[in-house]
Scaffold this motif. Structure first.
Motif, mmCIF file in Angstrom:
data_model
loop_
_atom_site.group_PDB
_atom_site.id
_atom_site.type_symbol
_atom_site.label_atom_id
_atom_site.label_comp_id
_atom_site.label_asym_id
_atom_site.label_seq_id
_atom_site.Cartn_x
_atom_site.Cartn_y
_atom_site.Cartn_z
ATOM 1 N N PRO A 163 3.721 7.369 12.582
ATOM 2 C CA PRO A 163 4.349 6.162 12.041
ATOM 3 C C PRO A 163 4.212 4.939 12.931
ATOM 4 O O PRO A 163 3.994 3.823 12.429
ATOM 5 C CB PRO A 163 5.814 6.581 11.882
ATOM 6 C CG PRO A 163 5.755 8.049 11.644
ATOM 7 C CD PRO A 163 4.641 8.533 12.526
ATOM 8 N N ASP A 164 4.327 5.095 14.244
ATOM 9 C CA ASP A 164 4.256 3.906 15.096
ATOM 10 C C ASP A 164 2.876 3.272 15.040
ATOM 11 O O ASP A 164 2.739 2.041 15.006
ATOM 12 C CB ASP A 164 4.652 4.246 16.532
ATOM 13 C CG ASP A 164 3.806 5.349 17.152
ATOM 14 O OD1 ASP A 164 3.096 6.061 16.407
ATOM 15 O OD2 ASP A 164 3.855 5.509 18.391
ATOM 16 N N VAL A 192 0.851 -1.192 0.000
ATOM 17 C CA VAL A 192 0.000 0.000 0.000
ATOM 18 C C VAL A 192 0.883 1.237 0.000
ATOM 19 O O VAL A 192 1.941 1.272 0.636
ATOM 20 C CB VAL A 192 -0.940 -0.011 1.231
ATOM 21 C CG1 VAL A 192 -0.149 -0.022 2.535
ATOM 22 C CG2 VAL A 192 -1.909 1.167 1.202
ATOM 23 N N GLU A 193 0.472 2.251 -0.748
ATOM 24 C CA GLU A 193 1.091 3.566 -0.659
ATOM 25 C C GLU A 193 0.505 4.308 0.542
ATOM 26 O O GLU A 193 -0.696 4.202 0.822
ATOM 27 C CB GLU A 193 0.828 4.378 -1.929
ATOM 28 C CG GLU A 193 1.473 3.815 -3.172
ATOM 29 C CD GLU A 193 1.208 4.661 -4.403
ATOM 30 O OE1 GLU A 193 2.028 4.594 -5.328
ATOM 31 O OE2 GLU A 193 0.181 5.385 -4.452
ATOM 32 N N ILE A 194 1.334 5.091 1.207
ATOM 33 C CA ILE A 194 0.890 5.858 2.369
ATOM 34 C C ILE A 194 1.135 7.348 2.104
ATOM 35 O O ILE A 194 2.251 7.835 2.260
ATOM 36 C CB ILE A 194 1.627 5.437 3.655
ATOM 37 C CG1 ILE A 194 1.647 3.920 3.823
ATOM 38 C CG2 ILE A 194 0.997 6.120 4.855
ATOM 39 C CD1 ILE A 194 0.340 3.305 4.218
ATOM 40 N N PRO A 195 0.120 8.094 1.670
ATOM 41 C CA PRO A 195 0.317 9.535 1.475
ATOM 42 C C PRO A 195 0.489 10.256 2.815
ATOM 43 O O PRO A 195 -0.135 9.887 3.820
ATOM 44 C CB PRO A 195 -0.985 9.987 0.784
ATOM 45 C CG PRO A 195 -1.611 8.735 0.268
ATOM 46 C CD PRO A 195 -1.206 7.661 1.231
ATOM 47 N N LEU A 196 1.316 11.270 2.812
ATOM 48 C CA LEU A 196 1.492 12.133 3.987
ATOM 49 C C LEU A 196 1.155 13.563 3.565
ATOM 50 O O LEU A 196 2.031 14.328 3.180
ATOM 51 C CB LEU A 196 2.915 12.042 4.525
ATOM 52 C CG LEU A 196 3.193 12.860 5.799
ATOM 53 C CD1 LEU A 196 2.293 12.421 6.950
ATOM 54 C CD2 LEU A 196 4.661 12.747 6.211
ATOM 55 N N ASP A 239 11.663 10.734 7.094
ATOM 56 C CA ASP A 239 11.651 10.163 8.442
ATOM 57 C C ASP A 239 10.491 9.181 8.613
ATOM 58 O O ASP A 239 10.638 8.122 9.236
ATOM 59 C CB ASP A 239 11.550 11.278 9.487
ATOM 60 C CG ASP A 239 12.788 12.166 9.524
ATOM 61 O OD1 ASP A 239 13.842 11.739 9.012
ATOM 62 O OD2 ASP A 239 12.677 13.288 10.053
ATOM 63 N N ALA A 240 9.333 9.538 8.046
ATOM 64 C CA ALA A 240 8.174 8.646 8.131
ATOM 65 C C ALA A 240 8.427 7.357 7.364
ATOM 66 O O ALA A 240 8.082 6.259 7.829
ATOM 67 C CB ALA A 240 6.931 9.352 7.595
ATOM 68 N N ALA A 241 9.031 7.468 6.186
ATOM 69 C CA ALA A 241 9.350 6.272 5.404
ATOM 70 C C ALA A 241 10.322 5.376 6.163
ATOM 71 O O ALA A 241 10.153 4.148 6.209
ATOM 72 C CB ALA A 241 9.929 6.665 4.046
ATOM 73 N N GLN A 242 11.329 5.978 6.761
ATOM 74 C CA GLN A 242 12.288 5.190 7.533
ATOM 75 C C GLN A 242 11.587 4.481 8.692
ATOM 76 O O GLN A 242 11.825 3.291 8.941
ATOM 77 C CB GLN A 242 13.401 6.088 8.069
ATOM 78 C CG GLN A 242 14.474 5.341 8.846
ATOM 79 C CD GLN A 242 15.486 6.279 9.484
ATOM 80 O OE1 GLN A 242 15.130 7.360 9.964
ATOM 81 N NE2 GLN A 242 16.754 5.879 9.492
ATOM 82 N N ALA A 243 10.700 5.192 9.375
ATOM 83 C CA ALA A 243 10.011 4.601 10.523
ATOM 84 C C ALA A 243 9.092 3.453 10.106
ATOM 85 O O ALA A 243 8.924 2.482 10.851
ATOM 86 C CB ALA A 243 9.208 5.674 11.258
ATOM 87 N N LEU A 244 8.499 3.556 8.908
ATOM 88 C CA LEU A 244 7.608 2.504 8.418
ATOM 89 C C LEU A 244 8.360 1.383 7.714
ATOM 90 O O LEU A 244 7.757 0.381 7.336
ATOM 91 C CB LEU A 244 6.592 3.097 7.432
ATOM 92 C CG LEU A 244 5.578 4.099 7.958
ATOM 93 C CD1 LEU A 244 4.672 4.565 6.823
ATOM 94 C CD2 LEU A 244 4.755 3.508 9.092
#
Length: 290
Positions: A51-52, A39-43, A98-103
């Motif tokens: 992210p958690d 799934v793609e996750i738009p921010l 940062d969000a991509a790294q966390a996910l």
């Protein structure tokens, strides 16, 4: 996991905008049940999801995060704007990384250069200068992404949504000199169908630099409900060496931001669910013949 080379995914924009934690809680279990891989996750906005919490939703659904999708509304620009806007945009893109790294998402993808819908005329000299400015202002984002182990996938848009980057060749020119292991292209067949003379040829020219791929019909609806050269396009992706996800991106007409930016004024299928389920079935069929 799909039996073919490409994981298959979808974007929650098919149903929701903004894509909040609650929206993801609605969409992710259904995508998993239908047989999607990712799934793609738009921010869109920093507070739309944490992210958690989204990591827990992904783990529960069994889906992998294909990419964090960067969203460029008015006020997010890296070219031909004031220094404050550049800093705000860089800060936003850093948060996407940062969000991509966390996910544990491999990529941040999108038109990470100018607000969607912003266009201006440029002669050749002005275009060369704009690309140089873009490289300078993207460089800190690329450095941040490299340190995080995340890649940046730059998406060319059609001429009605930007005048800066419309084609594969323009993106390759604009990115020249930036580290190829960290920044490349996001291809969207909707935009390619407008701007490229041949979908397969465009893929071949981008070979080795393709980091993410979005798919939909020529009207932004269900993949396969159209006249696009899907066999040629997917065969070209295979030949190019791309093995990343194919993600269905479409939109509902019933929101104030994305629908207006994408000029979606009417339903694009009998139901929004059909865009995903019929598109997934079509991709399975056509990939079986590639």
């Amino acid at each position: 996991m799909s039996a073919h080379a490409f994981p298959l995914g979808a974007n929650p924009w098919i149903w929701h905008s903004p894509v909040t934690y609650e929206a993801l809680g609605d969409v992710l279990p259904r995508l998993s049940a239908w047989g999607f891989d990712c799934v793609e996750i738009p921010l869109e906005n920093e507070r739309d999801w944490a992210p958690d919490s989204v990591s827990k939703l992904l783990k529960a659904s069994g889906l992998t995060p294909a990419a964090v999708i960067a969203v460029m509304p008015p006020g997010r620009d890296l070219v031909r704007t004031d220094p404050r806007t550049v800093r705000i945009t860089q800060d936003y893109l850093h948060r996407c990384v940062d969000a991509a790294q966390a996910l544990n998402a491999p990529t941040v993808a999108g038109p990470v250069y100018a607000a969607v819908g912003r266009a201006w005329r440029m002669d050749r000299g002005e275009r060369v200068a704009a690309y140089e400015e873009l490289r300078q202002n993207l460089a800190p984002v690329v450095d941040h992404a490299h340190a995080a182990g995340v890649r940046i996938a730059v998406e060319p848009l059609n001429r009605y949504e930007t005048s800066l980057l419309n084609t594969v060749d323009q993106v390759l020119e604009a990115l020249a000199g930036l580290p190829e292991d960290t920044i490349g292209l996001a291809l969207d067949v909707y935009h390619q169908n407008i701007e490229e003379r041949s979908l397969p040829d465009a893929v071949h020219r981008a070979a080795g630099r393709i980091l993410h791929v979005q798919v939909c019909a020529n009207d932004r609806g269900t993949p396969g409900a159209d006249s696009l050269d899907w066999t040629g396009f997917l065969a070209a992706l295979t030949t190019s060496g791309y093995r990343g996800p194919l993600c269905i991106e479409s939109f509902t007409a019933h929101n104030d931001a994305i629908a207006v930016a994408a000029s979606v004024w009417r339903p694009l299928a009998a139901t929004q669910d059909a865009i995903a389920t019929d598109g997934l079935a079509f991709l399975h069929r056509v990939l079986g013949g590639c």
